[in-house]
Write a protein that holds these residues in place. Structure first.
Motif, mmCIF file in Angstrom:
data_model
loop_
_atom_site.group_PDB
_atom_site.id
_atom_site.type_symbol
_atom_site.label_atom_id
_atom_site.label_comp_id
_atom_site.label_asym_id
_atom_site.label_seq_id
_atom_site.Cartn_x
_atom_site.Cartn_y
_atom_site.Cartn_z
ATOM 1 N N ALA A 107 -26.080 -24.438 -11.219
ATOM 2 C CA ALA A 107 -26.323 -22.927 -11.282
ATOM 3 C C ALA A 107 -25.010 -22.257 -10.496
ATOM 4 O O ALA A 107 -24.329 -22.675 -9.930
ATOM 5 N N ASP A 123 -29.586 -18.994 -19.055
ATOM 6 C CA ASP A 123 -30.714 -18.475 -18.453
ATOM 7 C C ASP A 123 -30.509 -18.046 -17.304
ATOM 8 O O ASP A 123 -29.574 -18.221 -16.571
ATOM 9 N N SER A 125 -32.074 -16.553 -13.375
ATOM 10 C CA SER A 125 -33.327 -16.295 -12.488
ATOM 11 C C SER A 125 -33.750 -14.886 -12.486
ATOM 12 O O SER A 125 -33.153 -14.169 -13.291
ATOM 13 N N TYR A 128 -32.278 -10.941 -7.918
ATOM 14 C CA TYR A 128 -32.410 -10.843 -6.325
ATOM 15 C C TYR A 128 -31.654 -9.710 -5.462
ATOM 16 O O TYR A 128 -32.177 -9.312 -4.416
ATOM 17 N N ALA A 233 -28.559 -11.862 -10.298
ATOM 18 C CA ALA A 233 -29.262 -12.982 -10.588
ATOM 19 C C ALA A 233 -28.465 -14.276 -10.719
ATOM 20 O O ALA A 233 -27.130 -13.965 -10.750
ATOM 21 N N ASP A 241 -34.877 -25.362 -17.507
ATOM 22 C CA ASP A 241 -35.993 -24.719 -16.708
ATOM 23 C C ASP A 241 -36.382 -25.192 -15.469
ATOM 24 O O ASP A 241 -36.762 -24.424 -14.506
ATOM 25 N N ARG A 244 -34.188 -23.427 -12.812
ATOM 26 C CA ARG A 244 -34.331 -22.014 -12.545
ATOM 27 C C ARG A 244 -35.841 -21.708 -12.162
ATOM 28 O O ARG A 244 -36.081 -20.854 -11.410
ATOM 29 N N HIS A 245 -36.892 -22.784 -12.448
ATOM 30 C CA HIS A 245 -38.186 -22.601 -11.960
ATOM 31 C C HIS A 245 -37.957 -22.709 -10.382
ATOM 32 O O HIS A 245 -38.673 -21.841 -9.709
ATOM 33 N N ILE A 247 -35.463 -22.302 -8.258
ATOM 34 C CA ILE A 247 -34.747 -21.042 -7.915
ATOM 35 C C ILE A 247 -35.592 -19.865 -7.823
ATOM 36 O O ILE A 247 -35.780 -19.274 -6.719
ATOM 37 N N ASP A 248 -36.456 -19.572 -8.809
ATOM 38 C CA ASP A 248 -37.430 -18.589 -8.754
ATOM 39 C C ASP A 248 -38.403 -18.413 -7.579
ATOM 40 O O ASP A 248 -38.757 -17.674 -7.087
#
Length: 273
Positions: A107, A123, A125, A128, A233, A241, A244-245, A247-248
């Motif tokens: 990331a 992709d 996130s 923020y 972001a 994914d 990213r998932h 992190i989100d």
């Protein structure tokens, strides 16, 4: 007596922090309908964050060479929330995105623009931190500021910026005075060469932090993602994914438990919201 005085000072300090948190508008970009579904941690045993070291107060090195900043603290809190191992490595800005694409990290937390070109490779996130536009006036003029009464006023702007285009479209009767950068435009307000400034609120907050006796934000923040940028972001390789998932999920948790607000108040004493 000394212990009583120390306790009093502590309570005053805590009260000041509480007041700052209440009085200062805080970022809120979390989807209220987001579901807190714990990601499968076995799919993300660790997160290797990449960043740069030349963008204070987000990511930079202190006098001792330690990597610090808002993004650094956020990366650490994300890993802690997800309960995975975490590393943070600094790269030169012009090499950081390539390093992520080459799988040298999981990331990138360094303000990579969410442009179509970057979107083809990465992709992102959830956002923020958005970057609104704001007006700045001399401190004595802040209370009387009225955005509907700017006809004939001289507004300092960065030449060619989205903020200049915004004013030309929505406040065409204002007199625009163009400058090469935000610092020069803000200095024009300080010297009374311009009545007010309009531009990137984050950059203005850095300048205001050094010129509190001169000027202040006036009016509300203007959020226009399609004009002023979609904000900050975290980038991950396209198709990553699980990372990213995770992190989100962490960003939702960190907003709800107050950590994002705490970091914002710590690193931006002059808030730009």
């Amino acid at each position: 007596m000394k212990s009583t005085r120390a306790l009093s000072l502590l309570l005053i300090g805590l009260g000041a922090l509480v007041y700052a948190a209440i009085a200062q508008p805080l970022p809120y970009h979390v989807d209220p309908s987001a579901r807190e579904i714990l990601p499968a941690t076995n799919a993300v045993p660790a997160i290797r964050f990449l960043t740069s070291s030349d963008f204070p107060p987000f990511n930079f090195r202190d006098s001792g060479g330690e990597l610090i900043g808002f993004n650094i603290d956020l990366a650490k809190r994300i890993c802690s929330e997800v309960n995975v191992a975490c590393t943070i490595q600094a790269w030169p800005w012009d090499q950081a995105a390539n390093a992520l694409a080459d799988n040298q990290g999981d990331a990138l937390i360094a303000g990579l623009e969410m442009s179509p070109d970057n979107g083809a490779l990465f992709d992102f996130s959830a956002t923020y931190l958005e970057l609104p536009g704001r007006f700045v006036t001399r401190a004595a003029d802040t209370a009387a500021f009225d955005p509907t009464k700017l006809a004939g006023k001289t507004v300092a702007v960065r030449k060619g910026s989205a903020h200049e285009a915004f004013l030309k479209r929505y406040i065409p009767r204002a007199k625009l005075s163009e400058f090469a950068n935000e610092v020069e435009a803000l200095a024009a307000v300080q010297s009374s060469a311009a009545d007010l400034f309009f531009g990137d609120a984050m950059r203005a907050s850095f300048w205001l932090n050094e010129n509190l006796d001169c000027c202040a934000f006036a009016g509300d923040a203007y959020f226009r993602p399609t004009q002023f940028g979609e904000g900050l972001a975290i980038a991950v390789p396209a198709g990553a994914d699980p990372v990213r998932h995770a992190i989100d999920w962490a960003l939702v948790r960190l907003k709800n438990n107050g950590t994002l607000d705490e970091l914002y108040l710590r690193w931006f004493p002059v808030g730009f919201y």
